[in-house]
Design a protein around this motif. Sequence first.
Motif, PDB file in Angstrom:
ATOM      1  N   ARG A   1       0.807  -1.129   0.035  1.00  0.00           N
ATOM      2  CA  ARG A   1      -0.036   0.063  -0.099  1.00  0.00           C
ATOM      3  C   ARG A   1       0.845   1.392   0.175  1.00  0.00           C
ATOM      4  NH1 ARG A   1      -3.472  -1.660   3.492  1.00  0.00           N
ATOM      5  NH2 ARG A   1      -2.170  -1.129   5.208  1.00  0.00           N
ATOM      6  N   ASN A   2       1.960   1.278   0.721  1.00  0.00           N
ATOM      7  CA  ASN A   2       2.777   2.577   0.827  1.00  0.00           C
ATOM      8  C   ASN A   2       3.728   2.625  -0.422  1.00  0.00           C
ATOM      9  OD1 ASN A   2       2.181   2.872   3.421  1.00  0.00           O
ATOM     10  ND2 ASN A   2       3.973   2.124   4.387  1.00  0.00           N
ATOM     11  N   ALA A   3       4.018   1.478  -1.036  1.00  0.00           N
ATOM     12  CA  ALA A   3       4.792   1.591  -2.360  1.00  0.00           C
ATOM     13  C   ALA A   3       3.775   1.901  -3.295  1.00  0.00           C
ATOM     14  CB  ALA A   3       5.330   0.328  -2.685  1.00  0.00           C
ATOM     15  N   ILE A   4       2.338   1.584  -3.473  1.00  0.00           N
ATOM     16  CA  ILE A   4       1.679   2.065  -4.428  1.00  0.00           C
ATOM     17  C   ILE A   4       1.309   3.444  -4.388  1.00  0.00           C
ATOM     18  CG2 ILE A   4      -0.902   1.972  -5.549  1.00  0.00           C
ATOM     19  CD1 ILE A   4      -0.710  -1.079  -5.051  1.00  0.00           C
ATOM     20  N   ALA A   5       1.094   3.926  -2.898  1.00  0.00           N
ATOM     21  CA  ALA A   5       0.801   5.447  -2.757  1.00  0.00           C
ATOM     22  C   ALA A   5       2.109   6.129  -3.136  1.00  0.00           C
ATOM     23  CB  ALA A   5       0.776   5.453  -1.154  1.00  0.00           C
ATOM     24  N   ALA A   6       3.144   5.669  -3.031  1.00  0.00           N
ATOM     25  CA  ALA A   6       4.329   6.817  -3.246  1.00  0.00           C
ATOM     26  C   ALA A   6       4.458   6.923  -4.707  1.00  0.00           C
ATOM     27  CB  ALA A   6       5.657   5.798  -2.698  1.00  0.00           C
ATOM     28  N   ILE A   7       3.966   5.843  -5.550  1.00  0.00           N
ATOM     29  CA  ILE A   7       4.211   5.817  -7.062  1.00  0.00           C
ATOM     30  C   ILE A   7       2.908   6.828  -7.499  1.00  0.00           C
ATOM     31  CG2 ILE A   7       3.336   4.825  -8.976  1.00  0.00           C
ATOM     32  CD1 ILE A   7       4.532   2.025  -7.952  1.00  0.00           C
ATOM     33  N   HIS A   8       1.863   6.737  -6.701  1.00  0.00           N
ATOM     34  CA  HIS A   8       0.825   7.629  -7.160  1.00  0.00           C
ATOM     35  C   HIS A   8       1.093   9.353  -6.823  1.00  0.00           C
ATOM     36  CE1 HIS A   8      -2.095   4.804  -8.456  1.00  0.00           C
ATOM     37  NE2 HIS A   8      -2.388   4.281  -7.462  1.00  0.00           N
ATOM     38  N   VAL A   9       1.865   9.385  -5.865  1.00  0.00           N
ATOM     39  CA  VAL A   9       2.269  10.667  -5.372  1.00  0.00           C
ATOM     40  C   VAL A   9       3.339  11.292  -6.483  1.00  0.00           C
ATOM     41  CG1 VAL A   9       3.622  12.240  -3.535  1.00  0.00           C
ATOM     42  CG2 VAL A   9       1.949  10.492  -2.709  1.00  0.00           C
ATOM     43  N   ALA A  10       4.258  10.199  -6.911  1.00  0.00           N
ATOM     44  CA  ALA A  10       5.273  10.668  -8.056  1.00  0.00           C
ATOM     45  C   ALA A  10       4.662  10.914  -9.044  1.00  0.00           C
ATOM     46  CB  ALA A  10       6.430   9.441  -7.829  1.00  0.00           C
ATOM     47  N   ARG A  11       3.496  10.115  -9.427  1.00  0.00           N
ATOM     48  CA  ARG A  11       2.795  10.354 -10.651  1.00  0.00           C
ATOM     49  C   ARG A  11       2.137  11.842 -10.752  1.00  0.00           C
ATOM     50  NH1 ARG A  11      -2.716   6.866 -12.481  1.00  0.00           N
ATOM     51  NH2 ARG A  11      -3.479   8.116 -14.224  1.00  0.00           N
ATOM     52  N   ALA A  12       1.679  12.303  -9.602  1.00  0.00           N
ATOM     53  CA  ALA A  12       1.005  13.573  -9.453  1.00  0.00           C
ATOM     54  C   ALA A  12       1.994  14.487  -9.850  1.00  0.00           C
ATOM     55  CB  ALA A  12       0.130  13.664  -8.082  1.00  0.00           C
ATOM     56  N   GLN A  13       3.070  14.371  -9.183  1.00  0.00           N
ATOM     57  CA  GLN A  13       4.394  15.360  -9.391  1.00  0.00           C
ATOM     58  C   GLN A  13       4.582  15.486 -10.832  1.00  0.00           C
ATOM     59  OE1 GLN A  13       7.082  13.863  -6.736  1.00  0.00           O
ATOM     60  NE2 GLN A  13       6.381  14.699  -4.872  1.00  0.00           N
ATOM     61  N   LEU A  14       4.625  14.349 -11.579  1.00  0.00           N
ATOM     62  CA  LEU A  14       5.169  14.297 -12.897  1.00  0.00           C
ATOM     63  C   LEU A  14       4.216  14.940 -13.926  1.00  0.00           C
ATOM     64  CD1 LEU A  14       7.233  10.962 -13.141  1.00  0.00           C
ATOM     65  CD2 LEU A  14       8.183  13.464 -12.943  1.00  0.00           C
ATOM     66  N   ALA A  15       2.984  14.720 -13.334  1.00  0.00           N
ATOM     67  CA  ALA A  15       1.408  15.122 -14.220  1.00  0.00           C
ATOM     68  C   ALA A  15       1.747  16.720 -14.484  1.00  0.00           C
ATOM     69  CB  ALA A  15       0.518  14.856 -13.639  1.00  0.00           C
ATOM     70  N   LYS A  16       2.417  17.430 -13.300  1.00  0.00           N
ATOM     71  CA  LYS A  16       2.550  18.778 -13.513  1.00  0.00           C
ATOM     72  C   LYS A  16       3.595  19.376 -14.211  1.00  0.00           C
ATOM     73  CE  LYS A  16       1.236  19.389  -8.378  1.00  0.00           C
ATOM     74  NZ  LYS A  16       1.788  19.866  -7.165  1.00  0.00           N
ATOM     75  N   HIS A  17       4.389  18.192 -14.778  1.00  0.00           N
ATOM     76  CA  HIS A  17       5.495  18.726 -15.915  1.00  0.00           C
ATOM     77  C   HIS A  17       5.105  18.094 -17.005  1.00  0.00           C
ATOM     78  CE1 HIS A  17       8.179  20.462 -12.689  1.00  0.00           C
ATOM     79  NE2 HIS A  17       7.578  19.432 -11.951  1.00  0.00           N
ATOM     80  N   GLY A  18       4.065  17.577 -17.355  1.00  0.00           N
ATOM     81  CA  GLY A  18       3.473  17.126 -18.614  1.00  0.00           C
ATOM     82  C   GLY A  18       3.342  15.597 -18.860  1.00  0.00           C
ATOM     83  N   MET A  19       3.346  14.885 -17.708  1.00  0.00           N
ATOM     84  CA  MET A  19       3.429  13.436 -18.097  1.00  0.00           C
ATOM     85  C   MET A  19       1.691  13.053 -17.879  1.00  0.00           C
ATOM     86  SD  MET A  19       4.350  10.066 -15.687  1.00  0.00           S
ATOM     87  CE  MET A  19       5.762   9.942 -16.623  1.00  0.00           C
ATOM     88  N   ASP A  20       0.877  12.875 -19.038  1.00  0.00           N
ATOM     89  CA  ASP A  20      -0.301  12.543 -19.140  1.00  0.00           C
ATOM     90  C   ASP A  20      -0.516  10.992 -18.863  1.00  0.00           C
ATOM     91  OD1 ASP A  20       0.436  11.265 -21.349  1.00  0.00           O
ATOM     92  OD2 ASP A  20      -0.463  12.571 -22.788  1.00  0.00           O
ATOM     93  N   GLU A  21      -1.673  10.500 -19.053  1.00  0.00           N
ATOM     94  CA  GLU A  21      -2.295   9.273 -18.661  1.00  0.00           C
ATOM     95  C   GLU A  21      -1.321   8.288 -19.650  1.00  0.00           C
ATOM     96  OE1 GLU A  21      -4.566   6.100 -16.742  1.00  0.00           O
ATOM     97  OE2 GLU A  21      -4.075   8.321 -16.358  1.00  0.00           O
TER      98      GLU A  21
END
Length: 213
Positions: free
Chosen positions: A12-32
């Motif tokens: 759960r913690n690892a998946i949460a960390a991935i989602h947090v990182a995903r949200a950060q990268l989305a601000k720099h242009g990483m789409d779905e």
Amino acid sequence: MTKETIQAKRRRNAIAAIHVARAQLAKHGMDEDAYRALIRRVSAAHGTETDSSAKLDDKQRQAVLDEMRRLGATRPGRPGQYPGKPHNFNSRAMPEMITKIEAQLADMKLSWAYADAIAKRQCGVAKVAWVRKEEQLKGIIAALDVEQSKRGCNAYIDESMRRLGMGEKQLAELTAKLPKNWRRQLRCLRPVCDHLGARIEMLDQKEAEEDQA
């Protein structure tokens, strides 16, 4: 805590960390599409290919997180960057546990004042630097571990809501029977995470089936 519980917490913690990182990268242009492509690429390099973080194994989750951080996702704070570090390293029982506390604080970007407050509340000692009993330090570590888990669960919930297109109203309906401060209680956070995780897995499965159709 059973082995299964520990493994579930780490997942759960690892998946949460991935989602947090995903949200950060989305601000720099990483789409779905780019995110899914990254999951597929990294998972294939370390096992069975998938485009869902929920279907990654331990090795794949860490590899995905490492790749996302390489691409610019923020790493947790490093030990030593926060002021107020105790100087009680001479005791045989202290070094390893003090280092553990330091790492926990850095991960949550908290100052030593936060740990001092725990020491005062649990041990009746104003500062961690003045704690001399091993069991008291273990208690402080346990309290910080609980706080880390709470923050990880909340990050997972926030990212899951974004993934599912849920609004605050829908979340309020889902948690209507929980206490008002449910976001501060692990016994409430964990079932909410499990529920949202199951919904994401169903969504991922549906999307995979549509792609194959």
